[in-house]
Design a protein around this motif. Structure first.
Motif, PDB file in Angstrom:
ATOM      1  N   SER A 222       0.846  -1.002  -0.057  1.00 46.60           N
ATOM      2  CA  SER A 222      -0.003  -0.103  -0.051  1.00 46.60           C
ATOM      3  C   SER A 222       0.775   1.069   0.066  1.00 46.60           C
ATOM      4  O   SER A 222       0.524   2.165  -0.802  1.00 46.60           O
ATOM      5  N   VAL A 223       1.826   1.265   0.772  1.00 52.66           N
ATOM      6  CA  VAL A 223       2.705   2.517   0.890  1.00 52.66           C
ATOM      7  C   VAL A 223       3.480   2.589  -0.299  1.00 52.66           C
ATOM      8  O   VAL A 223       3.614   4.069  -0.620  1.00 52.66           O
TER       9      VAL A 223
ATOM     10  N   GLY B 267       4.022   3.264  -3.755  1.00 50.06           N
ATOM     11  CA  GLY B 267       3.227   3.497  -4.978  1.00 50.06           C
ATOM     12  C   GLY B 267       3.852   4.483  -5.728  1.00 50.06           C
ATOM     13  O   GLY B 267       4.795   4.492  -5.748  1.00 50.06           O
ATOM     14  N   LEU B 268       2.893   5.183  -6.534  1.00 50.26           N
ATOM     15  CA  LEU B 268       3.544   6.151  -7.578  1.00 50.26           C
ATOM     16  C   LEU B 268       4.015   7.287  -6.720  1.00 50.26           C
ATOM     17  O   LEU B 268       5.085   7.728  -7.301  1.00 50.26           O
ATOM     18  N   GLY B 269       3.627   7.443  -5.702  1.00 48.92           N
ATOM     19  CA  GLY B 269       4.400   8.728  -5.101  1.00 48.92           C
ATOM     20  C   GLY B 269       5.990   8.248  -4.858  1.00 48.92           C
ATOM     21  O   GLY B 269       6.622   9.245  -4.800  1.00 48.92           O
ATOM     22  N   ASN B 270       6.246   7.078  -4.328  1.00 49.33           N
ATOM     23  CA  ASN B 270       7.759   6.676  -4.402  1.00 49.33           C
ATOM     24  C   ASN B 270       8.594   6.886  -5.633  1.00 49.33           C
ATOM     25  O   ASN B 270       9.710   7.164  -5.615  1.00 49.33           O
TER      26      ASN B 270
ATOM     27  N   ILE C 177      -9.778   8.607  -4.116  1.00 49.75           N
ATOM     28  CA  ILE C 177      -8.524   8.396  -4.676  1.00 49.75           C
ATOM     29  C   ILE C 177      -8.387   7.503  -5.597  1.00 49.75           C
ATOM     30  O   ILE C 177      -7.693   7.304  -6.573  1.00 49.75           O
TER      31      ILE C 177
ATOM     32  N   TYR D  36      -6.516   6.953  -9.234  1.00 51.70           N
ATOM     33  CA  TYR D  36      -5.316   6.319  -9.180  1.00 51.70           C
ATOM     34  C   TYR D  36      -5.367   5.505 -10.438  1.00 51.70           C
ATOM     35  O   TYR D  36      -4.472   4.998 -11.046  1.00 51.70           O
TER      36      TYR D  36
ATOM     37  N   PHE E 286       1.215  11.100   2.486  1.00 52.08           N
ATOM     38  CA  PHE E 286       0.719  10.539   1.427  1.00 52.08           C
ATOM     39  C   PHE E 286       1.465   9.216   1.227  1.00 52.08           C
ATOM     40  O   PHE E 286       0.983   8.214   0.647  1.00 52.08           O
ATOM     41  N   SER E 287       2.482   9.311   1.127  1.00 51.62           N
ATOM     42  CA  SER E 287       3.491   8.012   1.037  1.00 51.62           C
ATOM     43  C   SER E 287       3.362   6.844   1.760  1.00 51.62           C
ATOM     44  O   SER E 287       3.211   5.684   1.455  1.00 51.62           O
TER      45      SER E 287
ATOM     46  N   SER F 263       0.058   6.304   3.089  1.00 51.03           N
ATOM     47  CA  SER F 263      -1.145   5.932   2.843  1.00 51.03           C
ATOM     48  C   SER F 263      -1.693   6.263   4.211  1.00 51.03           C
ATOM     49  O   SER F 263      -2.666   5.284   4.818  1.00 51.03           O
TER      50      SER F 263
ATOM     51  N   MET G 121      -6.805   7.615   6.035  1.00 50.26           N
ATOM     52  CA  MET G 121      -7.963   7.285   5.412  1.00 50.26           C
ATOM     53  C   MET G 121      -8.346   5.838   5.576  1.00 50.26           C
ATOM     54  O   MET G 121      -9.072   5.335   4.982  1.00 50.26           O
TER      55      MET G 121
ATOM     56  N   ILE H 100      -7.208   3.166   5.645  1.00 52.61           N
ATOM     57  CA  ILE H 100      -6.210   1.965   5.116  1.00 52.61           C
ATOM     58  C   ILE H 100      -5.646   1.104   6.106  1.00 52.61           C
ATOM     59  O   ILE H 100      -5.643   0.067   6.213  1.00 52.61           O
TER      60      ILE H 100
ATOM     61  N   SER I 205      -1.306  -0.657  -4.284  1.00 53.51           N
ATOM     62  CA  SER I 205      -1.556   0.511  -3.515  1.00 53.51           C
ATOM     63  C   SER I 205      -3.208   0.596  -3.914  1.00 53.51           C
ATOM     64  O   SER I 205      -4.062   0.735  -2.783  1.00 53.51           O
TER      65      SER I 205
ATOM     66  N   LEU J 295      -6.629   0.610  -1.167  1.00 52.49           N
ATOM     67  CA  LEU J 295      -7.818   1.558  -1.492  1.00 52.49           C
ATOM     68  C   LEU J 295      -9.082   0.873  -1.474  1.00 52.49           C
ATOM     69  O   LEU J 295      -9.958   0.879  -0.926  1.00 52.49           O
TER      70      LEU J 295
HETATM   71  N1  PHE Z   1       1.187   5.557  -0.771  1.00 50.51           N
HETATM   72  C1  PHE Z   1       1.001   5.544  -1.928  1.00 50.51           C
HETATM   73  C2  PHE Z   1       2.025   5.963  -2.967  1.00 50.51           C
HETATM   74  O1  PHE Z   1       3.053   6.176  -2.451  1.00 50.51           O
HETATM   75  C3  PHE Z   1      -0.314   6.279  -2.652  1.00 50.51           C
HETATM   76  C4  PHE Z   1      -1.475   5.808  -1.799  1.00 50.51           C
HETATM   77  C5  PHE Z   1      -2.067   7.013  -1.274  1.00 50.51           C
HETATM   78  C6  PHE Z   1      -1.918   4.786  -1.880  1.00 50.51           C
HETATM   79  C7  PHE Z   1      -2.950   6.917  -0.474  1.00 50.51           C
HETATM   80  C8  PHE Z   1      -3.303   4.491  -1.146  1.00 50.51           C
HETATM   81  C9  PHE Z   1      -3.635   5.521  -0.426  1.00 50.51           C
HETATM   82  O2  PHE Z   1       1.981   6.280  -4.021  1.00 50.51           O
END
Ligand code: PHE
Length: 456
Positions: free
Chosen positions: A27-28, A30-33, A106, A110, A231-232, A234, A237, A239, A325, A329
């Motif tokens: 989950s953590v 994701g695209l953010g990384n 999201i 996403y 955000f990274s 998660s 929300m 999760i 991820s 969600l």
């Molecule tokens: N944590 C994920 C990322 O780094 C994105 C994400 C955010 C996934 C919120 C689920 C909920 O991209």
């Protein structure tokens, strides 16, 4: 009562510690990384930012993650019911609902981006962008996005795949998939990093990423790190509330969160090492977000030795990061639907997937030029992105810490978190003080800064 008890007894759990870390890590990571962290690091003082980020992650984000885990594991319920169960004040269930709505929103946008990565996997196999110049790469990407129906189709495929995993259950679906996807991502990244060593821009890329910049040691950087970390990881929300409800009572949640945070950072740094040396080798300026992965990188792959294979590996990496991820969600919403409406997991997943597809397709189609699907001057996609990251996530995080610090009986949280005093009992007072006083204050500042009421 009997029915309820049955229901609780049958609740699934993750099989092993590795499984738990793989699922939460999925989950953590994701695209953010991939497309945000490395760029934010480069722009915000390199090693200076990384150090601030590590401190923030351990002092602020880990306590929030632990709070969410505890709420979930103690109540063994979906994120709405968890809040209702742990407090006599009914209004707190609103925090659970907020999380579920945030996760669903999201998931909608996403999935669209994940759909793009499917198209780019197809294009890298076909070699589509291998022969194109920068202008053509640009036209190719926007040509695809602007058709509306092509992204919508891929999005639907992606949502169906996510639903297949979620619908197969906690251990047999989500855990099994993540246990395969996480090592795959590591392997791809390591191979890409090895390739980076051979490039002429290696040093410049490493300098961009790591060169410390003392001037960036300020509140603005701290807030950036806080937002990115949130955000990274998660958070905010539900999760981790939902996933926490599947963590075995015997497991040490400190260890799990520590491992997850380290894996999150490690992957982010590896992504930076995989991407930026290539960017500098071709004299292109660094970028972030979808531009980095769908415009900048295809340009580079087109010119690089072995570019087609690297492109394929990279987009598989992107897809794996996205799907693990989006599974988390979707699970937030599915857990709520199947428990509250007493459905089978599979039936609930079908409903949730159908609703997600409808919303995601709306997002995809709203990006067609001249589309009238606009809210507050933005297309639906940008609007969802904006309201979730600016308002809903910080608000959710803020309320979750208030709930844990002030609304739940201290002994409940303490017992859950420390497994009845077994693990980390000495850390507990510090964590509680952070949750009660420091973290709400920090999130409030972050929020005011994001909506522009406080400026630095
Ligand atoms: N944590 C994920 C990322 O780094 C994105 C994400 C955010 C996934 C919120 C689920 C909920 O991209």
């Amino acid at each position: 009562m009997g029915l309820k008890f049955d229901f609780m007894r049958k609740r699934s759990t993750f099989g092993s510690r590795f499984g738990t870390v793989a699922v939460v890590g999925g989950s953590v990571i994701g695209l953010g990384n991939i497309w945000r962290f490395p760029y934010v690091v480069g722009e915000n003082g390199g090693a200076t930012f990384i150090i601030i980020f590590i401190i923030i992650s351990f002092l602020v984000s880990v306590p929030i993650m632990l709070a969410e885990f505890s709420i979930g594991r103690n109540s063994k319920r979906n994120s709405m019911r968890a809040f209702r169960k742990l407090s006599r004040v009914r209004a707190w269930e609103g925090v659970g609902y907020l999380g579920i709505i945030t996760a669903f929103t999201i998931l909608s946008f996403y999935s669209v981006i994940a759909g793009w990565s499917l198209e780019f996997i197809r294009e890298s196999v076909a070699g589509t962008f291998m022969k194109l110049d920068p202008q053509q790469v640009n036209d190719n990407f926007y040509g695809f996005v602007h058709t509306g129906w092509q992204p919508a189709l891929w999005t639907a495929v992606f949502v169906a795949a996510t639903a297949l995993i979620v619908g197969s259950g906690i251990e047999k679906g989500i855990e099994r998939f993540n246990k395969a996807a996480m090592p795959l991502m590591f392997v791809i990244l390591i191979l890409m990093c090895i390739n980076s060593f051979t490039l002429s821009g290696f040093r410049e890329g490493v300098e961009f990423l790591f060169k410390p910049d003392r001037e960036k040691l300020n509140l603005h950087t701290v807030l950036n790190a806080l937002g990115q970390s949130f955000f990274s990881l998660s958070l905010g929300m539900g999760i981790m509330v939902t996933y926490g409800s599947y963590i075995k009572k015997s497991q040490n949640m400190f260890k799990i969160s520590g491992m997850v945070v380290v894996a999150d950072m490690l992957i982010a740094v590896l992504c930076g090492l995989a991407i930026f040396p290539a960017v500098f080798s071709f004299g292109i300026s660094p970028s972030s977000g979808y531009e980095l992965v769908f415009l900048t990188l295809p340009n580079i792959f087109a010119q690089m030795a072995g570019g087609q294979i690297l492109a394929f590996m990279f987009f598989v990496l992107l897809l794996s990061a996205a799907i693990t991820s989006s599974v988390s969600l979707m699970e937030v919403v599915v857990a709520y639907v199947y428990e509250e409406f007493r459905m089978k997991r599979r039936t609930a997943t079908v409903f949730v997937a159908a609703a997600t597809m409808a919303m995601a397709i709306l997002c995809a189609v709203s990006q067609m030029p001249g589309s009238s699907l606009r809210i507050a001057g933005m297309d639906v996609f940008d609007f969802f992105d904006h309201i979730t990251s600016t308002y809903m996530i910080p608000l959710g995080g803020f309320l979750i810490v208030l709930f844990t610090g002030w609304a739940v009986k201290g002994s409940v949280f303490r017992n859950e978190l420390t497994n009845g005093g077994l693990y980390g009992a000495k850390l507990y007072p510090g964590i509680m003080a952070m949750i009660k006083y420091v973290i709400p204050f920090l999130i409030a500042i972050l929020f005011l800064n994001q909506i522009g009421m406080l400026k630095w």
